[in-house]
Motif scaffolding. Structure first.
Motif, PDB file in Angstrom:
ATOM      1  N   ALA A  29     -20.571 -19.233   2.254  1.00 58.36           N
ATOM      2  CA  ALA A  29     -19.130 -19.301   2.413  1.00 58.36           C
ATOM      3  C   ALA A  29     -18.845 -18.281   3.778  1.00 58.36           C
ATOM      4  CB  ALA A  29     -18.425 -18.360   1.239  1.00 58.36           C
ATOM      5  N   SER A  30     -18.119 -19.081   4.592  1.00 58.40           N
ATOM      6  CA  SER A  30     -17.881 -18.659   6.002  1.00 58.40           C
ATOM      7  C   SER A  30     -16.360 -17.849   5.888  1.00 58.40           C
ATOM      8  CB  SER A  30     -17.582 -19.518   7.048  1.00 58.40           C
ATOM      9  OG  SER A  30     -16.709 -20.327   6.676  1.00 58.40           O
ATOM     10  N   GLN A  31     -15.758 -18.242   4.978  1.00 58.82           N
ATOM     11  CA  GLN A  31     -14.397 -17.669   4.430  1.00 58.82           C
ATOM     12  C   GLN A  31     -14.020 -17.882   2.944  1.00 58.82           C
ATOM     13  OE1 GLN A  31     -11.475 -19.255   6.944  1.00 58.82           O
ATOM     14  NE2 GLN A  31     -11.735 -21.250   6.387  1.00 58.82           N
ATOM     15  N   PRO A  32     -13.269 -17.119   2.287  1.00 65.08           N
ATOM     16  CA  PRO A  32     -12.912 -17.280   1.137  1.00 65.08           C
ATOM     17  C   PRO A  32     -12.279 -18.656   0.826  1.00 65.08           C
ATOM     18  CG  PRO A  32     -12.122 -15.055   1.557  1.00 65.08           C
ATOM     19  CD  PRO A  32     -12.481 -15.708   2.971  1.00 65.08           C
ATOM     20  N   ALA A  33     -12.606 -19.468  -0.367  1.00 66.37           N
ATOM     21  CA  ALA A  33     -11.853 -20.309  -0.428  1.00 66.37           C
ATOM     22  C   ALA A  33     -10.485 -20.467  -0.846  1.00 66.37           C
ATOM     23  CB  ALA A  33     -12.580 -21.086  -1.971  1.00 66.37           C
ATOM     24  N   ALA A  34      -9.964 -21.410  -0.294  1.00 68.56           N
ATOM     25  CA  ALA A  34      -8.122 -21.288  -0.168  1.00 68.56           C
ATOM     26  C   ALA A  34      -7.717 -21.575  -1.975  1.00 68.56           C
ATOM     27  CB  ALA A  34      -7.560 -22.608   0.513  1.00 68.56           C
ATOM     28  N   PRO A  35      -6.807 -20.935  -2.186  1.00 70.52           N
ATOM     29  CA  PRO A  35      -6.451 -21.209  -3.832  1.00 70.52           C
ATOM     30  C   PRO A  35      -6.248 -22.599  -3.995  1.00 70.52           C
ATOM     31  CG  PRO A  35      -4.959 -19.643  -2.544  1.00 70.52           C
ATOM     32  CD  PRO A  35      -6.073 -20.163  -1.683  1.00 70.52           C
ATOM     33  N   VAL A  36      -6.247 -23.212  -5.058  1.00 68.84           N
ATOM     34  CA  VAL A  36      -6.041 -24.390  -5.745  1.00 68.84           C
ATOM     35  C   VAL A  36      -4.923 -24.283  -6.568  1.00 68.84           C
ATOM     36  CG1 VAL A  36      -6.897 -26.318  -7.018  1.00 68.84           C
ATOM     37  CG2 VAL A  36      -8.553 -24.979  -5.732  1.00 68.84           C
ATOM     38  N   GLN A  37      -3.844 -25.259  -6.064  1.00 65.98           N
ATOM     39  CA  GLN A  37      -2.631 -25.510  -6.619  1.00 65.98           C
ATOM     40  C   GLN A  37      -1.781 -24.027  -6.846  1.00 65.98           C
ATOM     41  OE1 GLN A  37      -1.060 -28.489  -7.858  1.00 65.98           O
ATOM     42  NE2 GLN A  37      -2.661 -29.353  -6.732  1.00 65.98           N
ATOM     43  N   GLY A  38      -1.454 -23.714  -5.817  1.00 66.18           N
ATOM     44  CA  GLY A  38      -0.424 -22.591  -5.554  1.00 66.18           C
ATOM     45  C   GLY A  38      -1.115 -21.119  -6.070  1.00 66.18           C
ATOM     46  N   ALA A  39      -1.077 -20.353  -7.087  1.00 66.77           N
ATOM     47  CA  ALA A  39      -1.264 -19.213  -7.359  1.00 66.77           C
ATOM     48  C   ALA A  39      -2.704 -19.167  -7.962  1.00 66.77           C
ATOM     49  CB  ALA A  39      -0.475 -18.189  -8.476  1.00 66.77           C
ATOM     50  N   LEU A  40      -3.296 -20.208  -8.350  1.00 68.80           N
ATOM     51  CA  LEU A  40      -4.590 -20.195  -9.060  1.00 68.80           C
ATOM     52  C   LEU A  40      -5.716 -20.093  -8.030  1.00 68.80           C
ATOM     53  CD1 LEU A  40      -4.431 -22.985 -11.788  1.00 68.80           C
ATOM     54  CD2 LEU A  40      -4.405 -20.593 -12.311  1.00 68.80           C
ATOM     55  N   GLN A  41      -6.612 -19.063  -8.318  1.00 65.78           N
ATOM     56  CA  GLN A  41      -7.791 -18.815  -7.470  1.00 65.78           C
ATOM     57  C   GLN A  41      -8.792 -19.155  -8.189  1.00 65.78           C
ATOM     58  OE1 GLN A  41      -7.716 -18.048  -4.011  1.00 65.78           O
ATOM     59  NE2 GLN A  41      -9.948 -18.095  -4.189  1.00 65.78           N
ATOM     60  N   GLY A  42      -9.887 -20.062  -7.752  1.00 66.32           N
ATOM     61  CA  GLY A  42     -11.136 -20.370  -8.674  1.00 66.32           C
ATOM     62  C   GLY A  42     -12.027 -19.160  -8.454  1.00 66.32           C
ATOM     63  N   ASP A  43     -12.837 -19.202  -9.551  1.00 62.43           N
ATOM     64  CA  ASP A  43     -13.979 -18.145  -9.272  1.00 62.43           C
ATOM     65  C   ASP A  43     -15.187 -18.854  -9.741  1.00 62.43           C
ATOM     66  OD1 ASP A  43     -15.608 -16.326 -10.195  1.00 62.43           O
ATOM     67  OD2 ASP A  43     -14.552 -15.052 -11.761  1.00 62.43           O
TER      68      ASP A  43
END
Length: 124
Positions: A29-43
């Motif tokens: 990962a070069s940078q954190p993944a962008a959140p999917v669908q608004g406020a949800l951040q995948g783990d």
């Protein structure tokens, strides 16, 4: 007439397969993944644990399932947004496949975001 593999059979098949079938090395990962669908951040770490049932069909070499009459799509390395949308559509019933609809019913929106984060980080 062929019938889709029942969920219990998919789970049994997933348990029999080598645990490394989906345990590919995630891309750095070069940078954190962008959140999917608004406020949800995948783990992704949590998503890895949730993908054990996916191995039964999607983790087989060549992405063929137990009924080789049709091709099972590649999910490792797919776009996070695509995976999130696809699982959500199966869950809502707007995308049709009996096994995938049944599988997705057990997932929350956060589960789907976590699964998408993990699978999208895998090298195809």
């Amino acid at each position: 007439m062929t019938r889709p593999l029942p969920i219990a059979a998919c789970l049994a098949l997933a348990c029999v397969l080598a645990p490394t079938a989906l345990a590919q090395t995630p891309a750095p990962a070069s940078q954190p993944a962008a959140p999917v669908q608004g406020a949800l951040q995948g783990d992704a770490a949590r998503g890895k644990a949730l993908t054990y049932t996916c191995q039964g069909c999607h983790g087989v070499t060549g992405y063929k399932n137990a009924y080789p009459n049709y091709h099972v799509p590649r999910i490792g390395g797919q776009s996070e947004q695509y995976l999130f949308n696809a699982l959500g559509e199966y869950r809502r019933g707007t995308r049709k496949h009996p096994t995938m609809q049944a599988q997705s019913q057990s997932f929350s929106e956060q589960d789907i975001a976590d699964i998408a984060a993990y699978l999208s980080a895998l090298k195809p």
